[in-house]
Design a protein around this motif. Structure first.
Motif, PDB file in Angstrom:
ATOM      1  N   HIS A  11     131.590  81.608 -50.825  1.00 33.98           N
ATOM      2  CA  HIS A  11     131.712  82.173 -52.377  1.00 33.98           C
ATOM      3  C   HIS A  11     131.926  83.850 -51.920  1.00 33.98           C
ATOM      4  O   HIS A  11     131.881  84.203 -50.794  1.00 33.98           O
ATOM      5  CB  HIS A  11     130.585  82.118 -53.213  1.00 33.98           C
ATOM      6  CG  HIS A  11     129.078  82.281 -52.349  1.00 33.98           C
ATOM      7  ND1 HIS A  11     129.009  83.529 -52.168  1.00 33.98           N
ATOM      8  CD2 HIS A  11     128.195  81.540 -51.945  1.00 33.98           C
ATOM      9  CE1 HIS A  11     127.691  83.479 -51.465  1.00 33.98           C
ATOM     10  NE2 HIS A  11     127.307  82.257 -51.280  1.00 33.98           N
ATOM     11  N   SER A  16     127.218  82.901 -55.501  1.00 31.69           N
ATOM     12  CA  SER A  16     126.992  81.615 -55.116  1.00 31.69           C
ATOM     13  C   SER A  16     127.950  80.566 -54.868  1.00 31.69           C
ATOM     14  O   SER A  16     128.894  80.612 -55.685  1.00 31.69           O
ATOM     15  CB  SER A  16     125.820  81.332 -56.046  1.00 31.69           C
ATOM     16  OG  SER A  16     126.121  80.988 -57.321  1.00 31.69           O
ATOM     17  N   GLY A  17     127.349  79.518 -54.459  1.00 34.61           N
ATOM     18  CA  GLY A  17     128.240  78.420 -54.384  1.00 34.61           C
ATOM     19  C   GLY A  17     128.749  77.786 -55.864  1.00 34.61           C
ATOM     20  O   GLY A  17     129.765  77.563 -56.284  1.00 34.61           O
ATOM     21  N   GLU A  18     127.533  77.817 -56.593  1.00 38.72           N
ATOM     22  CA  GLU A  18     127.669  77.639 -58.151  1.00 38.72           C
ATOM     23  C   GLU A  18     128.712  78.400 -58.925  1.00 38.72           C
ATOM     24  O   GLU A  18     129.478  77.806 -59.657  1.00 38.72           O
ATOM     25  CB  GLU A  18     126.442  77.416 -58.626  1.00 38.72           C
ATOM     26  CG  GLU A  18     126.067  76.691 -59.984  1.00 38.72           C
ATOM     27  CD  GLU A  18     126.807  75.419 -60.032  1.00 38.72           C
ATOM     28  OE1 GLU A  18     127.325  74.999 -61.087  1.00 38.72           O
ATOM     29  OE2 GLU A  18     126.462  74.492 -59.451  1.00 38.72           O
ATOM     30  N   ASP A  41     126.027  77.973 -50.679  1.00 39.25           N
ATOM     31  CA  ASP A  41     125.446  79.260 -50.680  1.00 39.25           C
ATOM     32  C   ASP A  41     125.313  79.913 -49.354  1.00 39.25           C
ATOM     33  O   ASP A  41     124.890  79.286 -48.459  1.00 39.25           O
ATOM     34  CB  ASP A  41     123.853  79.169 -50.933  1.00 39.25           C
ATOM     35  CG  ASP A  41     123.893  78.622 -52.737  1.00 39.25           C
ATOM     36  OD1 ASP A  41     125.173  78.964 -53.312  1.00 39.25           O
ATOM     37  OD2 ASP A  41     123.067  77.884 -53.197  1.00 39.25           O
ATOM     38  N   TYR A  60     121.734  84.882 -56.219  1.00 35.67           N
ATOM     39  CA  TYR A  60     123.071  85.395 -55.486  1.00 35.67           C
ATOM     40  C   TYR A  60     122.635  85.666 -53.852  1.00 35.67           C
ATOM     41  O   TYR A  60     121.780  85.843 -53.580  1.00 35.67           O
ATOM     42  CB  TYR A  60     123.427  87.047 -56.128  1.00 35.67           C
ATOM     43  CG  TYR A  60     123.582  86.952 -57.532  1.00 35.67           C
ATOM     44  CD1 TYR A  60     124.504  86.419 -58.219  1.00 35.67           C
ATOM     45  CD2 TYR A  60     122.711  87.674 -58.366  1.00 35.67           C
ATOM     46  CE1 TYR A  60     124.500  86.504 -59.975  1.00 35.67           C
ATOM     47  CE2 TYR A  60     122.567  87.903 -59.532  1.00 35.67           C
ATOM     48  CZ  TYR A  60     123.535  87.300 -60.436  1.00 35.67           C
ATOM     49  OH  TYR A  60     123.652  87.266 -61.722  1.00 35.67           O
ATOM     50  N   PHE A  61     123.819  85.595 -53.275  1.00 34.00           N
ATOM     51  CA  PHE A  61     123.589  85.358 -52.012  1.00 34.00           C
ATOM     52  C   PHE A  61     124.760  86.245 -51.089  1.00 34.00           C
ATOM     53  O   PHE A  61     125.837  86.623 -51.590  1.00 34.00           O
ATOM     54  CB  PHE A  61     123.763  84.067 -51.213  1.00 34.00           C
ATOM     55  CG  PHE A  61     122.903  82.976 -51.885  1.00 34.00           C
ATOM     56  CD1 PHE A  61     121.700  82.883 -51.631  1.00 34.00           C
ATOM     57  CD2 PHE A  61     123.105  82.392 -52.961  1.00 34.00           C
ATOM     58  CE1 PHE A  61     120.507  82.085 -52.089  1.00 34.00           C
ATOM     59  CE2 PHE A  61     122.028  81.555 -53.619  1.00 34.00           C
ATOM     60  CZ  PHE A  61     121.103  81.149 -53.259  1.00 34.00           C
ATOM     61  N   TRP A  63     126.998  86.551 -47.131  1.00 35.13           N
ATOM     62  CA  TRP A  63     127.062  86.091 -45.817  1.00 35.13           C
ATOM     63  C   TRP A  63     126.528  86.797 -44.769  1.00 35.13           C
ATOM     64  O   TRP A  63     125.986  86.253 -43.598  1.00 35.13           O
ATOM     65  CB  TRP A  63     128.655  85.699 -45.753  1.00 35.13           C
ATOM     66  CG  TRP A  63     129.152  84.635 -46.788  1.00 35.13           C
ATOM     67  CD1 TRP A  63     129.630  84.868 -47.754  1.00 35.13           C
ATOM     68  CD2 TRP A  63     128.723  83.263 -46.737  1.00 35.13           C
ATOM     69  NE1 TRP A  63     130.041  83.714 -48.351  1.00 35.13           N
ATOM     70  CE2 TRP A  63     129.469  82.559 -47.850  1.00 35.13           C
ATOM     71  CE3 TRP A  63     128.034  82.401 -45.766  1.00 35.13           C
ATOM     72  CZ2 TRP A  63     129.596  81.286 -48.226  1.00 35.13           C
ATOM     73  CZ3 TRP A  63     128.077  80.917 -46.018  1.00 35.13           C
ATOM     74  CH2 TRP A  63     128.784  80.562 -47.459  1.00 35.13           C
TER      75      TRP A  63
END
Length: 215
Positions: A11, A16-18, A41, A60-61, A63
């Protein structure tokens, strides 16, 4: 026999992945049905306000982190170890799809694998799909240590690039095209986003996917 391609999806910055999953699943079933998409995530919680606040729910994330002008990077090696560990447990993966910060990272993975500096415990990925990407060492981003030689020669890994007419990072995306030997491009009128696919783009996408589906 056709097999579903297993793709690791990375992402964007403070997403996020979602969130990425919601955006990708707007694509037609004719594309999605051929793919086994795995959304991860990023390892680090967002260290500031997310540009997605108000549009998508947290968490939220991110990398990796950097200073304001993207010349120094932090947690980059840890990020790659985290991805490698996930790929070992959940792979093998045929390819990597990345958006924004995930695309910057994804674009560097095949080169780092070839150089033997990262993701060496997992099979080499066969292709990358880059949406609103950029090159480490291009106009916007400096170069993390592990990426020092990644783009010193053209990367021999098929790549599909999404370029948005109104994307603030468009120039970065165009520069990235020159870094790969075998590139295909999907042009769209939008900005820094994951566009819906019109008929001609679906055709390009399916053509790209089908190359890797023959068992």
């Amino acid at each position: 026999m056709e097999k579903k391609l297993r793709i690791l999806c990375l992402h964007g910055f403070r997403g996020s992945g979602e969130i990425l999953k919601k955006l990708i699943f707007r694509w037609p079933e004719s594309v999605i049905g051929k793919l086994d998409l795995v959304f991860l995530d990023a390892p680090f919680p967002a260290q500031g306000k997310s540009p997605l606040e108000g549009f998508f729910d947290p968490p939220y994330f991110e990398w990796f982190q950097s200073n304001k002008d993207f010349t120094e990077f932090y947690n980059f090696e840890e990020c790659l170890e985290y991805i490698e560990d996930f790929m070992l447990k959940n792979g093998p993966f045929d390819g990597v799809l990345g958006f924004s910060q995930g695309a910057v990272l994804g674009a560097a993975i095949p080169g780092m694998q070839s150089d033997g500096v990262a993701l060496t415990k997992v099979p080499k990925i066969k292709f990358v799909i880059i949406i609103s990407g950029a090159k480490f060492g291009g106009p916007t981003y400096g170069i993390p240590k592990l990426v020092a030689n990644t783009f010193s020669s053209t990367i021999n890994c098929p790549s599909l690039h999404f370029l948005g007419e109104a994307d603030f990072q468009r120039k970065d995306g165009e520069i990235l095209l020159e870094c790969f030997v075998d590139t295909q491009v999907i042009h769209h009128p939008k900005g820094h986003t994951i566009p819906r696919l019109d008929d001609s783009n679906v055709e390009v996408m399916l053509g790209f996917i089908e190359k890797f589906q023959q068992v």
